[in-house]
Design a protein around this motif. Sequence first.
Motif, PDB file in Angstrom:
ATOM      1  N   GLY A 124      31.999  33.307  42.365  1.00  8.87           N
ATOM      2  CA  GLY A 124      31.600  33.571  40.979  1.00  8.87           C
ATOM      3  C   GLY A 124      31.505  35.055  40.681  1.00  8.87           C
ATOM      4  N   ARG A 125      30.902  35.798  41.606  1.00 10.93           N
ATOM      5  CA  ARG A 125      30.804  37.241  41.423  1.00 10.93           C
ATOM      6  C   ARG A 125      32.190  37.884  41.457  1.00 10.93           C
ATOM      7  NH1 ARG A 125      26.181  40.087  42.705  1.00 10.93           N
ATOM      8  NH2 ARG A 125      27.403  41.907  42.058  1.00 10.93           N
ATOM      9  N   ARG A 126      33.070  37.382  42.317  1.00 14.74           N
ATOM     10  CA  ARG A 126      34.438  37.919  42.388  1.00 14.74           C
ATOM     11  C   ARG A 126      35.155  37.740  41.050  1.00 14.74           C
ATOM     12  NH1 ARG A 126      35.373  41.997  45.045  1.00 14.74           N
ATOM     13  NH2 ARG A 126      34.155  41.934  46.938  1.00 14.74           N
ATOM     14  N   TYR A 127      34.889  36.620  40.384  1.00 14.90           N
ATOM     15  CA  TYR A 127      35.477  36.398  39.061  1.00 14.90           C
ATOM     16  C   TYR A 127      35.051  37.509  38.093  1.00 14.90           C
ATOM     17  CZ  TYR A 127      35.837  34.741  34.288  1.00 14.90           C
ATOM     18  OH  TYR A 127      36.096  34.671  32.933  1.00 14.90           O
ATOM     19  N   TYR A 128      33.732  37.753  38.006  1.00 12.59           N
ATOM     20  CA  TYR A 128      33.240  38.747  37.045  1.00 12.59           C
ATOM     21  C   TYR A 128      33.650  40.171  37.431  1.00 12.59           C
ATOM     22  CZ  TYR A 128      30.470  35.115  34.822  1.00 12.59           C
ATOM     23  OH  TYR A 128      30.080  33.970  34.149  1.00 12.59           O
ATOM     24  N   ILE A 129      33.638  40.469  38.735  1.00  7.61           N
ATOM     25  CA  ILE A 129      34.055  41.795  39.184  1.00  7.61           C
ATOM     26  C   ILE A 129      35.502  42.056  38.762  1.00  7.61           C
ATOM     27  CG2 ILE A 129      34.626  43.171  41.239  1.00  7.61           C
ATOM     28  CD1 ILE A 129      32.155  41.845  42.599  1.00  7.61           C
ATOM     29  N   THR A 130      36.383  41.081  39.022  1.00  2.44           N
ATOM     30  CA  THR A 130      37.800  41.248  38.696  1.00  2.44           C
ATOM     31  C   THR A 130      38.015  41.348  37.188  1.00  2.44           C
ATOM     32  OG1 THR A 130      38.421  39.978  40.661  1.00  2.44           O
ATOM     33  CG2 THR A 130      40.108  40.262  38.963  1.00  2.44           C
ATOM     34  N   ARG A 131      37.442  40.403  36.447  1.00  2.00           N
ATOM     35  CA  ARG A 131      37.630  40.392  34.987  1.00  2.00           C
ATOM     36  C   ARG A 131      37.146  41.700  34.357  1.00  2.00           C
ATOM     37  NH1 ARG A 131      33.896  36.794  31.164  1.00  2.00           N
ATOM     38  NH2 ARG A 131      32.590  38.643  31.498  1.00  2.00           N
ATOM     39  N   ASN A 132      35.950  42.116  34.743  1.00  2.00           N
ATOM     40  CA  ASN A 132      35.365  43.293  34.101  1.00  2.00           C
ATOM     41  C   ASN A 132      36.027  44.591  34.548  1.00  2.00           C
ATOM     42  OD1 ASN A 132      33.738  41.479  32.830  1.00  2.00           O
ATOM     43  ND2 ASN A 132      31.915  41.909  34.046  1.00  2.00           N
ATOM     44  N   ARG A 133      36.453  44.639  35.812  1.00  2.00           N
ATOM     45  CA  ARG A 133      37.205  45.807  36.279  1.00  2.00           C
ATOM     46  C   ARG A 133      38.460  46.016  35.441  1.00  2.00           C
ATOM     47  NH1 ARG A 133      37.144  45.758  42.888  1.00  2.00           N
ATOM     48  NH2 ARG A 133      35.946  47.679  43.121  1.00  2.00           N
ATOM     49  N   LEU A 134      39.214  44.942  35.248  1.00  2.00           N
ATOM     50  CA  LEU A 134      40.466  45.047  34.505  1.00  2.00           C
ATOM     51  C   LEU A 134      40.210  45.379  33.038  1.00  2.00           C
ATOM     52  CD1 LEU A 134      42.492  42.127  36.122  1.00  2.00           C
ATOM     53  CD2 LEU A 134      42.710  44.582  36.553  1.00  2.00           C
ATOM     54  N   ARG A 135      39.156  44.810  32.487  1.00  2.00           N
ATOM     55  CA  ARG A 135      38.817  45.134  31.091  1.00  2.00           C
ATOM     56  C   ARG A 135      38.467  46.621  30.949  1.00  2.00           C
ATOM     57  NH1 ARG A 135      38.093  41.741  27.220  1.00  2.00           N
ATOM     58  NH2 ARG A 135      36.488  42.997  26.219  1.00  2.00           N
ATOM     59  N   LEU A 136      37.715  47.147  31.895  1.00  2.00           N
ATOM     60  CA  LEU A 136      37.326  48.560  31.817  1.00  2.00           C
ATOM     61  C   LEU A 136      38.502  49.481  32.092  1.00  2.00           C
ATOM     62  CD1 LEU A 136      33.726  48.777  33.342  1.00  2.00           C
ATOM     63  CD2 LEU A 136      34.463  48.219  31.025  1.00  2.00           C
ATOM     64  N   LEU A 137      39.404  49.079  32.989  1.00  2.00           N
ATOM     65  CA  LEU A 137      40.602  49.890  33.235  1.00  2.00           C
ATOM     66  C   LEU A 137      41.448  49.977  31.963  1.00  2.00           C
ATOM     67  CD1 LEU A 137      41.543  48.778  36.846  1.00  2.00           C
ATOM     68  CD2 LEU A 137      41.121  51.136  36.113  1.00  2.00           C
ATOM     69  N   GLY A 138      41.512  48.883  31.212  1.00  2.00           N
ATOM     70  CA  GLY A 138      42.220  48.920  29.946  1.00  2.00           C
ATOM     71  C   GLY A 138      41.534  49.791  28.912  1.00  2.00           C
ATOM     72  N   ARG A 139      40.213  49.855  29.009  1.00  2.00           N
ATOM     73  CA  ARG A 139      39.414  50.588  28.015  1.00  2.00           C
ATOM     74  C   ARG A 139      39.325  52.081  28.329  1.00  2.00           C
ATOM     75  NH1 ARG A 139      33.688  47.820  27.337  1.00  2.00           N
ATOM     76  NH2 ARG A 139      35.029  46.040  26.867  1.00  2.00           N
ATOM     77  N   TYR A 140      39.262  52.427  29.616  1.00  2.00           N
ATOM     78  CA  TYR A 140      38.983  53.822  29.997  1.00  2.00           C
ATOM     79  C   TYR A 140      40.063  54.411  30.906  1.00  2.00           C
ATOM     80  CZ  TYR A 140      34.300  52.456  28.425  1.00  2.00           C
ATOM     81  OH  TYR A 140      33.232  51.987  27.688  1.00  2.00           O
ATOM     82  N   TRP A 141      41.305  53.960  30.786  1.00  2.00           N
ATOM     83  CA  TRP A 141      42.361  54.442  31.675  1.00  2.00           C
ATOM     84  C   TRP A 141      42.570  55.942  31.550  1.00  2.00           C
ATOM     85  CZ3 TRP A 141      46.659  56.721  29.465  1.00  2.00           C
ATOM     86  CH2 TRP A 141      46.854  56.492  28.095  1.00  2.00           C
ATOM     87  N   MET A 142      42.143  56.535  30.423  1.00  2.00           N
ATOM     88  CA  MET A 142      42.289  57.991  30.251  1.00  2.00           C
ATOM     89  C   MET A 142      41.303  58.778  31.117  1.00  2.00           C
ATOM     90  SD  MET A 142      44.764  58.904  28.257  1.00  2.00           S
ATOM     91  CE  MET A 142      44.327  60.490  27.565  1.00  2.00           C
ATOM     92  N   ASP A 143      40.258  58.108  31.615  1.00  2.00           N
ATOM     93  CA  ASP A 143      39.316  58.776  32.530  1.00  2.00           C
ATOM     94  C   ASP A 143      39.951  58.718  33.924  1.00  2.00           C
ATOM     95  OD1 ASP A 143      37.141  59.569  34.160  1.00  2.00           O
ATOM     96  OD2 ASP A 143      35.707  58.796  32.698  1.00  2.00           O
ATOM     97  N   ARG A 144      40.916  59.619  34.151  1.00  2.00           N
ATOM     98  CA  ARG A 144      41.782  59.519  35.326  1.00  2.00           C
ATOM     99  C   ARG A 144      41.052  59.531  36.671  1.00  2.00           C
ATOM    100  NH1 ARG A 144      46.928  60.639  33.130  1.00  2.00           N
ATOM    101  NH2 ARG A 144      46.920  59.385  31.231  1.00  2.00           N
ATOM    102  N   PRO A 145      40.083  60.424  36.880  1.00  2.00           N
ATOM    103  CA  PRO A 145      39.417  60.417  38.202  1.00  2.00           C
ATOM    104  C   PRO A 145      38.779  59.073  38.535  1.00  2.00           C
ATOM    105  CG  PRO A 145      38.818  62.383  36.962  1.00  2.00           C
ATOM    106  CD  PRO A 145      39.548  61.495  36.014  1.00  2.00           C
TER     107      PRO A 145
END
Length: 297
Positions: free
Chosen positions: A228-249
Motif C-alpha cells: 500500500g505504501r509502495r502505491y502511494y510512494i510511486t503515485r506521488n513521486r511521479l506526480r511531483l516529478l511532473g509538477r517540479y521537473w524544473m527543480d533539477r537538483p
Amino acid sequence: DSKMQLPPTPTPSVCAVVVTYNPKPSFVENVSALSEQVDCIVVVDNGSSSETDIHLLGLESRLGCKVIRNRQNLGIAAALNIGVKYATEAGFDWVATLDQDSRVSDGFISLMLETYRQAPHPEKIAIVAPSYVDRETGARRKAVRASNGDVLITMSSGSMMPVSAIQSVGAFDEGLFIDRVDTDFCLRARRKGMLILQSPAVLFHSLGRITCHRFFGHNFEVTNHSAGRRYYITRNRLRLLGRYWMDRPWARRECWETLTENIAVLLVEDHKWQKLLAIVQGAVDALRRKTGKRIEL
C-alpha cells in the motif's frame, strides 16, 4: 548616566502538531518529552482504535493536550492542515510538526529557534529542519542537499515553520494523502525563493523496518514498506516529478532513487510481486491524475 536597556526579545510561542494513527503505546512518552518544550500540543488522530483513545484521554487530562479526533484516516496532509489551522487560529507564532514515533532531544525547540535567529536572512526561511538520528541504530541521516549546499527537502517530522511562512507557501496537499506530502511543501517553498535551514538540534526518529543487504560488493538499505505504501510512494513521486521537473537538483536525485528503490524491492524485499503490482498501479494512477485515498493502509 545609566544606559537604557532594551526590552528582551519575546520568546516566540510554539504549537506542536502530532499526527497519530494506531501508534505504539510508547508515543505517550514522545508527547510527554515534547510537552516540556512547547506552549501547546495538538494531537490530530486519524481514526485510531479504541485502545489508542485510552492513551489520548490520558494525554488530555495529564498534559492538557488538545486532541482532535477524525472518524477515519484522512491522511497525513489533511491531519497536518487541521493542526495548523488550530495553531493559526489560536495565534501561535510557530508550528512544529511531529510523527507519533519521533522523540525530541533535550532543548530541541530552543535550539531550533536559536538556529533560526542566527540565520543571515531569517525572513526567507520557510522551514527549520532538525538533524535526524535513527532511534534503533543511532545512525545520523544526512540532509538532502544541492551541490551549492542548500537543503532541497526534509521530512515533516521535527520540522518547525513560522506560521507566516505556512501562510505564504500554502496548505499541505491533501490529494497526496500520504507520502511525499513534506516533499511537495518543501518544493513549493523553494519555488517561492524560500529556504530550508538545518539545525544541529537532534530528533530521534524511527525510519521503519530497515534491513541492510550486500549485492555485487555494494552495501544498501531497504525500508520494507508495505504494498500500500509502495502505491502511494510511486503515485506521488511521479506526480511531483511532473509538477517540479524544473527543480533539477531534486528531480535528478528523485529519478535515481525511484529506479534504485524499485530494483531493491525486486531483489531483496518480501512480497515483491504484490509490491510490484502496487508500483505499477501507482504509476498508472499518476498518469490518470488520480488523487486522494485509493488504497487502505
